[in-house]
Scaffold this motif. Structure first.
Motif, mmCIF file in Angstrom:
data_model
loop_
_atom_site.group_PDB
_atom_site.id
_atom_site.type_symbol
_atom_site.label_atom_id
_atom_site.label_comp_id
_atom_site.label_asym_id
_atom_site.label_seq_id
_atom_site.Cartn_x
_atom_site.Cartn_y
_atom_site.Cartn_z
ATOM 1 N N UNK A 122 0.839 -1.197 0.000
ATOM 2 C CA UNK A 122 0.000 0.000 0.000
ATOM 3 C C UNK A 122 0.871 1.243 0.000
ATOM 4 N N UNK A 123 0.577 2.147 -0.897
ATOM 5 C CA UNK A 123 1.249 3.441 -0.951
ATOM 6 C C UNK A 123 0.191 4.534 -1.003
ATOM 7 N N UNK A 124 0.445 5.599 -0.283
ATOM 8 C CA UNK A 124 -0.400 6.785 -0.372
ATOM 9 C C UNK A 124 0.393 7.848 -1.116
ATOM 10 N N UNK A 125 -0.054 8.161 -2.337
ATOM 11 C CA UNK A 125 0.620 9.148 -3.172
ATOM 12 C C UNK A 125 -0.031 10.512 -2.977
ATOM 13 N N UNK A 126 0.743 11.460 -2.470
ATOM 14 C CA UNK A 126 0.269 12.836 -2.285
ATOM 15 C C UNK A 126 0.889 13.715 -3.361
ATOM 16 N N UNK A 127 0.055 14.360 -4.160
ATOM 17 C CA UNK A 127 0.522 15.273 -5.204
ATOM 18 C C UNK A 127 0.181 16.697 -4.755
ATOM 19 N N UNK A 128 1.177 17.565 -4.723
ATOM 20 C CA UNK A 128 1.019 18.898 -4.161
ATOM 21 C C UNK A 128 0.000 19.730 -4.945
ATOM 22 N N UNK A 129 -0.508 20.760 -4.279
ATOM 23 C CA UNK A 129 -1.521 21.621 -4.887
ATOM 24 C C UNK A 129 -1.022 22.254 -6.175
ATOM 25 N N UNK A 130 0.246 22.689 -6.192
ATOM 26 C CA UNK A 130 0.781 23.331 -7.393
ATOM 27 C C UNK A 130 1.376 22.328 -8.378
ATOM 28 N N UNK A 131 1.241 21.026 -8.069
ATOM 29 C CA UNK A 131 1.725 19.933 -8.933
ATOM 30 C C UNK A 131 3.241 19.998 -9.150
ATOM 31 N N UNK A 132 3.957 20.597 -8.215
ATOM 32 C CA UNK A 132 5.420 20.696 -8.349
ATOM 33 C C UNK A 132 6.147 19.509 -7.747
ATOM 34 N N UNK A 133 5.477 18.725 -6.893
ATOM 35 C CA UNK A 133 6.149 17.606 -6.241
ATOM 36 C C UNK A 133 5.136 16.557 -5.822
ATOM 37 N N UNK A 134 5.655 15.387 -5.489
ATOM 38 C CA UNK A 134 4.797 14.286 -5.039
ATOM 39 C C UNK A 134 5.540 13.462 -3.998
ATOM 40 N N UNK A 135 4.776 12.916 -3.065
ATOM 41 C CA UNK A 135 5.323 12.061 -2.015
ATOM 42 C C UNK A 135 4.542 10.759 -1.993
ATOM 43 N N UNK A 136 5.237 9.631 -2.010
ATOM 44 C CA UNK A 136 4.593 8.324 -1.923
ATOM 45 C C UNK A 136 4.986 7.678 -0.605
ATOM 46 N N UNK A 137 4.017 7.491 0.283
ATOM 47 C CA UNK A 137 4.262 6.884 1.583
ATOM 48 C C UNK A 137 3.961 5.389 1.524
ATOM 49 N N UNK A 138 4.970 4.565 1.743
ATOM 50 C CA UNK A 138 4.786 3.116 1.802
ATOM 51 C C UNK A 138 4.340 2.740 3.209
ATOM 52 N N UNK A 139 3.235 2.013 3.320
ATOM 53 C CA UNK A 139 2.684 1.628 4.621
ATOM 54 C C UNK A 139 2.993 0.151 4.854
ATOM 55 N N UNK A 140 3.773 -0.184 5.887
ATOM 56 C CA UNK A 140 4.125 -1.586 6.143
ATOM 57 C C UNK A 140 2.886 -2.446 6.368
ATOM 58 N N UNK A 141 2.837 -3.586 5.715
ATOM 59 C CA UNK A 141 1.651 -4.444 5.788
ATOM 60 C C UNK A 141 1.459 -5.054 7.170
ATOM 61 N N UNK A 142 2.560 -5.259 7.913
ATOM 62 C CA UNK A 142 2.480 -5.924 9.220
ATOM 63 C C UNK A 142 2.368 -4.945 10.379
ATOM 64 N N UNK A 143 2.071 -3.697 10.094
ATOM 65 C CA UNK A 143 1.906 -2.704 11.146
ATOM 66 C C UNK A 143 0.573 -2.911 11.862
#
Length: 589
Positions: free
Chosen positions: A205-226
């Motif tokens: 599972x990844x949560x991809x956040x794309x910034x309001x101005x579309x200048x950058x993006x962050x993908x957060x990997x969520x550990x499955x065994x958390x």
């Protein structure tokens, strides 16, 4: 159409190759979704400005005919005029070629060609943009199940799930996309993977956040065994009815999908509760996403810092760089026993390396011909399941067009910080001290990607033990009694016995501030970690302090309660695993 329905293609007798039409006015190939003979070619832009997507059917009806320019082929010349473009004969490519030959013959008899200056051919860089602009926004393919984001004009391949939320495909604000890879064995060639008889989990599972101005993006990997809490979630049944699946406390994150009848909407709500981020859309794929997409792009380059031999995933690679595809690509993103400590956290690093390389491949040279473009589109959409908000080809196209502006060097993968679970060695728990600032940073739309730096990152400052943290606390804008409440918390919860209530500050501050001397840096690091202070809140003096001189913590208007992070940080907390998508030097080890 039920909750799990697959969209139907508009015409099963259409030859996909006939949908790529050469436009003599632009010198480019365009993807035309209307079956041959149902719609005439669109008028030239010169005659109908702003009507790029409108075409006239016989009888005057307007049809939605999404087209996208593709690179000019060598040797092609766009000499025909607008009238010829409007009178393009119906049917397949052979009929159109015949029509163009007749038109060319007539033109040679009629007289010399126009003296109008031809448009210059696009540069190599611009050609690459032609290919990618109408095809790739982001692609995320990962893990044991694989997960990805790709859009294309293949409506009939797209699966949809109604999760009870339908957001617009395009938003003016930041966009959060949940990307899920399931380990379900369903699907051709998947019987040898995952757990036998399992309906599947949220395995990657990844949560991809794309910034309001579309200048950058962050993908957060969520550990499955958390270990986490799964909230109640409504699910839509095949008969159209709604069923509430009860939530659970203290269970593995990956049970948010599949188990107890949970659909992607349950994972959606679990991630929202965990991160505080509002999700806009989800995309889900199975094992085939990795195998087929990596094959469609002629392989993805990966790197191994040592020989890898994982009997569980069946990956065998010598140290060095390799191009993997199909089963070998899937083995790479499933591998964990041959690297690091053999944990899921190590496997996440493999996935992030693979994803970064795949994105670079797609952005650079994956679409060198219409046939390859079509193969990639088929591979992607056949394995794709999305929410109803982006559940059509046109919505996916709009969505991708909106997000395509993010450059590769501004995409950052990071892993949600976790700690070993003292009650179960096979699972992990959230590291709130690092995760809360990370989530706050993403919620505030702050970029994790900082670009290339000339110097390496400084080593983290060592932290002082609680008993040595000496600080005077004053209230400079927080709620009444905040200074005493903070001192009580520091002494009783953190063991900082040398903390003191110094009353009200002489002036009000909009933001909380910690003032310290150079020789108090270790104390400041400890207190900043406890209070959730960003680096911008730390003010270091130029001279060292005496042995018994305290630091000064002034609580500003942004202070709400002790233990609650003061403000969203602008830089990653120390030791949060992350990698930039443009880093070509990442190797598995």
């Amino acid at each position: 159409m039920d909750a799990q329905g697959r969209g139907q293609a508009g015409d099963d007798n259409v030859d996909p190759a006939d949908q790529w039409v050469f436009d003599p006015n632009t010198g480019n190939y365009e993807l035309r979704l209307d079956p041959a003979g149902q719609a005439a070619a669109r008028p030239s832009d010169r005659r109908a400005p702003g009507s790029r997507r409108a075409a006239r059917r016989p009888g005057g009806e307007v049809a939605d005919t999404d087209t996208r320019p593709l690179p000019t082929q060598g040797g092609r010349r766009g000499g025909q005029g607008a009238d010829e473009a409007e009178e393009r004969p119906p049917g397949g490519r052979a009929a159109r070629r015949s029509g163009r030959r007749s038109a060319a013959a007539s033109a040679s008899v009629a007289g010399p060609a126009s003296r109008r200056k031809r448009k210059p051919k696009p540069s190599g860089r611009k050609k690459a943009l032609y290919w990618t602009a109408g095809v790739v926004g982001f692609v995320l393919v990962a893990g044991c199940g694989g997960a990805f984001y790709l859009y294309q004009q293949l409506n009939g391949n797209i699966n949809k799930v109604d999760v009870g939320v339908e957001n617009d495909a395009v938003s003016d604000g930041p966009v959060n996309v949940l990307i899920i890879g399931t380990d379900a064995r369903s699907g051709k060639g998947n019987s040898g993977y995952g757990d036998a008889g399992s309906v599947g989990h949220a395995d990657t599972t990844l949560l991809m956040h794309i910034s309001k101005d579309r200048s950058n993006a962050t993908a957060l990997s969520i550990p499955r065994d958390m270990i986490t809490d799964i909230p109640d979630c409504p699910t839509k049944q095949k008969d159209g009815s709604r069923k509430i699946i009860p939530g659970e406390h203290g269970v593995r994150f990956n049970t948010s999908l599949g188990q107890e009848g949970r659909d992607p909407g349950c994972t959606w709500r679990t991630v929202e509760k965990l991160t505080g981020l509002k999700i806009d859309h989800f995309m889900m794929a199975d094992f085939n996403a990795v195998k087929e997409l990596s094959t469609a792009v002629d392989g993805v380059e990966v790197c191994a810092a040592k020989d890898l031999n994982d009997p569980k995933s069946h990956l065998r690679l010598k140290a060095g760089r390799h191009t993997v595809m199909g089963e070998q690509a899937l083995a790479f993103v499933r591998t964990r026993h041959a690297i690091g400590f053999g944990s899921d956290l190590d496997r996440i690093k493999m996935q992030q390396q693979f994803l970064s390389s795949l994105i670079r491949k797609l952005k650079s040279d994956a679409f060198s011909s219409p046939s390859k473009l079509y193969a990639v589109s088929q591979a992607a959409t056949k394995a794709l399941t999305v929410d109803t908000g982006i559940g059509t080809a046109s919505k996916l196209l709009d969505f991708g067009q909106d997000l395509k502006r993010v450059n590769i060097d501004k995409i950052t993968f990071a892993t949600v910080p976790v700690l070993d679970n003292p009650n179960d060695k096979a699972t992990v728990i959230l590291d709130k001290g690092k995760a809360d600032p990370l989530f706050a940073m993403v919620r505030a739309d702050h970029a994790l990607a900082k670009g290339k730096k000339g110097k390496g990152k400084k080593a983290p400052v060592s932290k002082a033990p609680p008993g040595l943290v000496r600080v005077d606390v004053t209230n400079g804008g927080g709620p009444i009694g905040s200074a005493q409440e903070t001192v009580d918390w520091l002494q009783n919860s953190k063991g900082a016995r040398l903390s003191t209530n110094a009353g009200n500050a002489p002036a009000k501050l909009s933001a909380t501030r910690l003032e310290y001397a150079p020789n108090q840096a270790d104390q400041a690091a400890t207190l900043a970690d406890w209070m959730g202070l960003s680096k911008s809140a730390l003010k270091k003096s130029s001279q060292n302090a005496g042995d018994r001189v305290p630091m000064k913590l002034i609580l500003g208007k942004d202070f709400t309660a002790p233990g609650t992070p003061i403000a969203a940080p602008t830089e990653l907390p120390d030791n949060v695993q992350n990698v930039n998508a443009d880093d070509k030097n990442v190797c598995a080890k």
